[in-house]
Design an enzyme around this catalytic site. Sequence first.
Site, short mmCIF file in Angstrom:
data_model
loop_
_atom_site.label_atom_id
_atom_site.label_comp_id
_atom_site.label_asym_id
_atom_site.label_seq_id
_atom_site.Cartn_x
_atom_site.Cartn_y
_atom_site.Cartn_z
CG HIS A 1 -1.73 -1.33 1.60
ND1 HIS A 1 -2.84 -1.52 0.88
CD2 HIS A 1 -1.57 -2.24 2.32
CE1 HIS A 1 -3.13 -2.85 1.17
NE2 HIS A 1 -2.38 -3.27 2.05
CB SER B 1 -0.46 0.26 -4.24
OG SER B 1 -1.35 0.18 -3.05
CB SER C 1 -4.14 0.73 -0.28
OG SER C 1 -3.44 0.25 -1.25
CG ASP D 1 0.62 -6.09 2.34
OD1 ASP D 1 0.74 -4.90 2.86
OD2 ASP D 1 -0.24 -7.05 2.40
CD GLU E 1 3.67 -5.21 6.22
OE1 GLU E 1 4.82 -5.47 6.18
OE2 GLU E 1 3.06 -4.72 7.28
CG ASN F 1 1.15 -11.50 9.41
OD1 ASN F 1 0.63 -10.38 9.48
ND2 ASN F 1 0.66 -12.73 10.02
CE LYS G 1 2.10 -6.89 9.34
NZ LYS G 1 0.65 -7.54 9.34
CB CYS H 1 -7.47 -3.57 12.96
SG CYS H 1 -6.62 -4.27 11.40
CG HIS I 1 -4.37 -8.71 1.49
ND1 HIS I 1 -3.36 -7.64 1.74
CD2 HIS I 1 -4.36 -8.95 0.10
CE1 HIS I 1 -2.81 -7.41 0.84
NE2 HIS I 1 -3.24 -8.27 -0.28
CG HIS J 1 -2.78 -0.11 10.79
ND1 HIS J 1 -4.08 -0.47 10.67
CD2 HIS J 1 -2.25 -1.30 10.64
CE1 HIS J 1 -4.28 -1.56 10.56
NE2 HIS J 1 -3.14 -2.22 10.35
CB SER K 1 4.39 -3.30 10.20
OG SER K 1 3.23 -3.77 10.88
CD GLN L 1 8.13 -6.30 4.88
OE1 GLN L 1 9.12 -6.77 4.31
NE2 GLN L 1 6.88 -6.99 4.62
#
Length: 509
Positions: A75, A98, A103, A158, A221, A246, A251, A260, A366, A430, A438, A442
């Site tokens: 994203h 993306s 997004s 992702d 991700e 993930n 993460k 979320c 997702h 987020h 996160s 990565q």
Amino acid sequence: MTKQYTTDSKPFLDTGLALVSNLPYRVTDMTEATNAFGRKEIDLALHEMPGLSSLRVEFGAAQPLAGAKIMGSLHMTIQTAVLIETLTYLGAEVRWVSCNIFSTQDHAATAVAVGPNGTVDAPAGVPVFAWKGETLAEYWWCTLLAVLWPEMNLILDDGGDATMLLHLGAELEEAGETADPADADSDEHRVVLQLLKMVREQMGDNVFRPLVAQVRGVSEETTTGVHRLVERLAAGTLRFPAINVNDSVTKSKFDNMYGCRHSLVDAIMRATDVMLSGKRALVLGFGDVGKGSVQSLRAQQAKVSITEIDPICALQACMQGIDVVRMDDVVSKFDVFVTATGNFNIITAAHMKRMKHNAIVCNIGHFDNEIDMAGLEAMVEAGELEKIEIKPQVHEWRFKNTTQGPNGGGHSIIILAEGRLVNLGCATGHPSFVMSASFTNQTLAQMELHANAESYGISVTTLSKKLDEKVARLHLDKFDVDLTVLSGEQASYIGVDQMGPFKPEAYRY
Ligand code: NAD
Ligand code: 3DD
């Protein structure tokens, strides 16, 4: 130097975009104002992303990513812009798209293309191909353009779309087959097959194999992307090592849950302005994302229930005073529905036919197949349903033949982001702090792959607990935390090193 592809190729479907081109970037709005807005928000975000700023300080001089050529499919938000500019700060070359058609934050894409030292007239940033509101054909055109990079040697994915495109393309070439769009089982699958067919026709039958052969590894991700990697590993078709970002605790137990918690109601409120207090809300799936989603809605004093298949997650819900119900039993009584399963066909067209008038339906998983959007489109084709745009990513779907609507007529439901993940489609996802955790994972994963990919073999692994705990430490300073330090005796008493790791691998946080 990027290999010079032909620029006179035919446009891909109705995009008006040459299938392969040497476009240095493609964003919606290359203007000073948009660039300045993006740059300002990137600067503000960096202050809220201590893990990334710390990695820049710790590793900037060493340039650990020098020689890394990272294609990213994630994203294209302000937070991702900070990730991208951390990767380049550590020496990487990057190309970006993306991983979702809704997004992208356009000012983030513009600022990334321009770069910290460029101008809109002389961009000096990263090749980025992303804009909010891409069609499916445009989305896959962007992804193709980003992977048509012969020097590419790492992927940051992702959801797994970039990994899937490369693998599918190479498999078809090896089989000597041309993709046939008639084989598609969805609109999106059809677009992918049309893309692969056109690549074969315009560029020949040896495009994807060399690209895949160059890729040393991928860092993934999200939950669904990891699921797709594990499926490929089990099938023996995975072609390079993968690091599962993930399942770093810092993460999924933060982004998936607390991210979320922040961004779900942000999205529902921006999209509908509906008062959530007192409303009956159903969260379908009570994993990390479902748990954060429940917290988000409960914080607004909605009356929240969940659905689950897993007895452990269901029992967790019971321990929190949350009713565990079945969709079929409650669908006509609830006001808000949020899917969070990573599964498909969770809310069917038949369910939506039974919903209250103006029920709100959204997905925070997702992919959009959690909600049967294809089933709704088929009902529109059949004249049973009308789709009315209220504003971008907010639609009224009006049923013609039901009776629970006004004056006993047809009812409507309000679907957000066309069933795609609502927090990035109807809000900005987020906040920076949780994405910092996160994206610190990565960055560490990309550094690990760049240094040691060949030592992994074909595998799907997670980063060490030591690195997981490092990521947590890098974020504690924001909260004036004073950690207690173990004495030597205490450390040996509980069988850990004084400075960690503090938990066994199997520990569940
Ligand atoms: P998870 O595996 O922890 O949770 C999913 C839960 O859904 C599980 O408990 C599972 O038992 C349950 N489930 C599966 N099928 C079901 C069904 N038919 N009915 C009811 N429950 C069912 O996964 P997660 O980490 O919570 O992620 C969920 C989805 O959200 C994934 O697609 C992930 O990629 C995505 N995600 C989105 C965001 C975002 O910002 N929108 C962030 C992180 C993850
Ligand atoms: N995701 C949520 N908010 C995001 C943001 N602001 N920038 C980039 C990505 C963002 C999605 C992530 O939670 C991703 O880790 C996922 O889907 O798991």
